[in-house]
Design a protein around this motif. Structure first.
Motif, PDB file in Angstrom:
ATOM      1  N   VAL A 355       0.857  -1.187   0.000  1.00 18.76           N
ATOM      2  CA  VAL A 355       0.000   0.000   0.000  1.00 18.76           C
ATOM      3  C   VAL A 355       0.891   1.235   0.000  1.00 18.76           C
ATOM      4  O   VAL A 355       1.723   1.404   0.896  1.00 18.76           O
ATOM      5  N   ASN A 356       0.727   2.055  -1.018  1.00 21.78           N
ATOM      6  CA  ASN A 356       1.584   3.227  -1.151  1.00 21.78           C
ATOM      7  C   ASN A 356       1.361   4.203  -0.001  1.00 21.78           C
ATOM      8  O   ASN A 356       0.224   4.497   0.370  1.00 21.78           O
ATOM      9  N   ALA A 357       2.461   4.695   0.573  1.00 25.91           N
ATOM     10  CA  ALA A 357       2.368   5.651   1.685  1.00 25.91           C
ATOM     11  C   ALA A 357       2.727   7.062   1.231  1.00 25.91           C
ATOM     12  O   ALA A 357       2.221   8.038   1.787  1.00 25.91           O
ATOM     13  N   ALA A 358       3.592   7.173   0.236  1.00 24.70           N
ATOM     14  CA  ALA A 358       3.954   8.483  -0.317  1.00 24.70           C
ATOM     15  C   ALA A 358       4.734   8.266  -1.603  1.00 24.70           C
ATOM     16  O   ALA A 358       5.385   7.234  -1.778  1.00 24.70           O
ATOM     17  N   THR A 359       4.633   9.249  -2.499  1.00 21.74           N
ATOM     18  CA  THR A 359       5.318   9.163  -3.784  1.00 21.74           C
ATOM     19  C   THR A 359       5.982  10.511  -4.077  1.00 21.74           C
ATOM     20  O   THR A 359       5.364  11.556  -3.887  1.00 21.74           O
ATOM     21  N   PHE A 360       7.244  10.453  -4.496  1.00 22.05           N
ATOM     22  CA  PHE A 360       7.999  11.675  -4.788  1.00 22.05           C
ATOM     23  C   PHE A 360       8.519  11.625  -6.230  1.00 22.05           C
ATOM     24  O   PHE A 360       9.022  10.602  -6.674  1.00 22.05           O
ATOM     25  N   VAL A 361       8.395  12.747  -6.939  1.00 24.77           N
ATOM     26  CA  VAL A 361       9.014  12.883  -8.256  1.00 24.77           C
ATOM     27  C   VAL A 361      10.051  13.996  -8.142  1.00 24.77           C
ATOM     28  O   VAL A 361       9.710  15.109  -7.713  1.00 24.77           O
ATOM     29  N   ALA A 362      11.294  13.691  -8.482  1.00 25.86           N
ATOM     30  CA  ALA A 362      12.395  14.656  -8.357  1.00 25.86           C
ATOM     31  C   ALA A 362      12.415  15.272  -6.960  1.00 25.86           C
ATOM     32  O   ALA A 362      12.637  16.471  -6.791  1.00 25.86           O
ATOM     33  N   GLY A 363      12.144  14.442  -5.952  1.00 21.45           N
ATOM     34  CA  GLY A 363      12.183  14.898  -4.568  1.00 21.45           C
ATOM     35  C   GLY A 363      10.949  15.659  -4.121  1.00 21.45           C
ATOM     36  O   GLY A 363      10.848  16.061  -2.964  1.00 21.45           O
ATOM     37  N   GLU A 364       9.982  15.866  -5.017  1.00 24.90           N
ATOM     38  CA  GLU A 364       8.748  16.590  -4.674  1.00 24.90           C
ATOM     39  C   GLU A 364       7.635  15.597  -4.364  1.00 24.90           C
ATOM     40  O   GLU A 364       7.359  14.697  -5.164  1.00 24.90           O
ATOM     41  N   TYR A 365       6.982  15.809  -3.243  1.00 21.15           N
ATOM     42  CA  TYR A 365       5.854  14.958  -2.823  1.00 21.15           C
ATOM     43  C   TYR A 365       4.670  15.160  -3.772  1.00 21.15           C
ATOM     44  O   TYR A 365       4.309  16.292  -4.103  1.00 21.15           O
ATOM     45  N   LEU A 366       4.066  14.063  -4.230  1.00 22.16           N
ATOM     46  CA  LEU A 366       2.867  14.176  -5.075  1.00 22.16           C
ATOM     47  C   LEU A 366       1.638  14.235  -4.174  1.00 22.16           C
ATOM     48  O   LEU A 366       1.331  13.272  -3.481  1.00 22.16           O
ATOM     49  N   PRO A 367       0.906  15.332  -4.191  1.00 24.10           N
ATOM     50  CA  PRO A 367      -0.280  15.452  -3.335  1.00 24.10           C
ATOM     51  C   PRO A 367      -1.457  14.702  -3.949  1.00 24.10           C
ATOM     52  O   PRO A 367      -1.467  14.420  -5.148  1.00 24.10           O
TER      53      PRO A 367
END
Ligand SMILES: [Zn+2]
Length: 422
Positions: A355-367
């Motif tokens: 279960v995904n808890a958080a996702t970051f692209v280029a160090g930026e959190y995807l809201p």
């Protein structure tokens, strides 16, 4: 100062042979350090104790051109809760539509790459794009691909009776000519056709991609039974076997045959589009659970959704080694059985789910970003319709409930009791 530090997570990075607790430091969108970090402060710190930390997932087969094609959907409303940071569009557009998709992708928060369809009008319609060979214009494809070498990473062709009409193997041959002219790999979709599976597979070069490799649709797949010689030979010479689950391309029985014969798929992808996103594919973590359910080890599943698809197209993604883009997915390993199904309604049980808890692209959190309703041409079962309605109701409740009582609200414009009157 680091922009982001993710501490104490269980890092699995198959490209770096990493499977251990480690910290990650991110600066300017890239991984600055991996291992045990000193105590320096950072702009943002995430405690990932007990979580799985893996490179942002790379989905090799998706359909992204919402509003431009029958199949297309928006990636961001799915990316933030699934950890998929690189989306490869598999043939939504050909030469005629490339400019439109290039424009649309500017709004994506995720990364995207494109497999350009050999048919110049791509997947604007549901099927039939290669029934008229005059649309399979190698010169137009070469010109379009050459204009956008960073984004266009391969060529797509679909080989099934409804798509090719009376043209037999010709669409694949033309796609391979375009592949030779551009030095790009060709992804071929296989289905039931006026040709055999062997005829298709024997034409593929090392580096070409066979998608829906565990589908039941290809004529000539014998079940139960050994893997066909043509498939084994292709696997050995470096053809890439891609799951491409979709709404019709995944059978547990076929996938199990591959594993039983030590020929695991190289890449696990969803073939996510407006028809498969409400099930049976759902999303990449769910498709990963299906492969885990039939015995593929977690580290192999992570490789097949990170470094393997990135390597197939030469993408700068799929690993968290120092200097790599800081695309990072955090997952909870939930220790509870989950029933998963293939496209034929056959079920298996996964012993855990991610279960995904958080996702970051280029160090930026995807809201959180909420997905729109499926378009009018998607027919849903009562159960799917009920589930979508329930999701909408719950989202509405989340957003309309007061977050705190009035006593908990900060006074934004403080007034002093003692007014200074001069
Ligand atoms: Zn597809």
């Amino acid at each position: 100062m680091d922009d982001l530090r993710i501490l104490n997570g269980h890092l699995i990075d198959p490209a770096a042979d990493m499977d251990a607790v480690a910290d990650i430091a991110v600066r300017n969108g890239r991984v600055r350090a991996v291992g045990v970090l000193d105590a320096e402060p950072a702009r943002s710190v995430v405690d990932a104790s007990g979580l799985l930390v893996i490179p942002g997932l790379v989905d090799l087969h998706t359909h992204l051109h919402a509003g431009g094609t029958f199949w297309g959907m928006e990636p961001d409303p799915v990316a933030w809760y699934t950890g998929v940071t690189s989306w490869v569009d598999a043939g939504s557009v050909g030469a005629y539509g490339l400019a439109g998709l290039m424009e649309a992708r500017k709004d994506f928060r995720v990364r995207s790459a494109i497999l350009l369809h050999i048919s110049a009008h791509g997947l604007a319609a549901r099927t039939g794009e290669s029934r008229d060979l005059s649309f399979l214009d190698v010169d137009a494809l070469v010109a379009a691909a050459t204009k956008h070498p960073e984004e266009v990473r391969g060529i797509k062709v679909r080989m099934d009776a409804s798509t090719v009409g009376d043209n037999g193997l010709e669409p694949l041959r033309i796609a391979l000519r375009a592949g030779a002219a551009t030095a790009l790999p060709v992804m071929v979709h296989i289905g039931s056709g006026p040709f055999t599976l062997d005829q298709i597979v024997d034409l593929l070069r090392p580096g070409d991609i066979l998608t829906h490799c565990a589908g039941r649709g290809a004529r000539g797949v014998t079940l139960p039974g050994p893997i066909r010689n043509s498939l084994r030979a292709a696997h050995e010479r470096g053809v890439i076997f891609d799951i491409g689950h979709g709404a019709g391309g995944f059978s547990f029985e076929v996938a199990e045959a591959y594993l039983a014969q030590s020929m695991p798929p190289h890449v696990i992808s969803t073939d996510l589009h407006v028809l498969s996103a409400s099930g049976p594919a759902f999303d990449l973590p769910t498709v990963m659970a299906k492969l885990q359910a039939i015995g593929m080890p977690l580290v192999d599943v992570v490789r097949a959704t990170t470094s393997a698809p990135a390597a197939a197209l030469g993408l700068d993604a799929g690993t968290l080694t120092v200097g790599a883009p800081a695309d990072i997915a955090l997952f909870r390993r939930v220790d509870e059985a989950m029933e998963v199904g293939d496209v034929h309604g056959v079920a298996r049980t996964a012993s855990e789910r991610l279960v995904n808890a958080a996702t970051f692209v280029a160090g930026e959190y995807l809201p959180p970003t909420f997905p729109p309703a499926p378009p009018s041409w998607v027919s849903l079962s009562d159960a799917q319709r009920t589930a979508l309605n329930a999701r909408e109701r719950r989202l509405r409740e989340l957003l309309t409930d007061p977050l705190v009582p009035i006593s908990g609200v900060a006074n934004q414009i403080p007034t002093t009791t003692a007014v200074n009157q001069e």
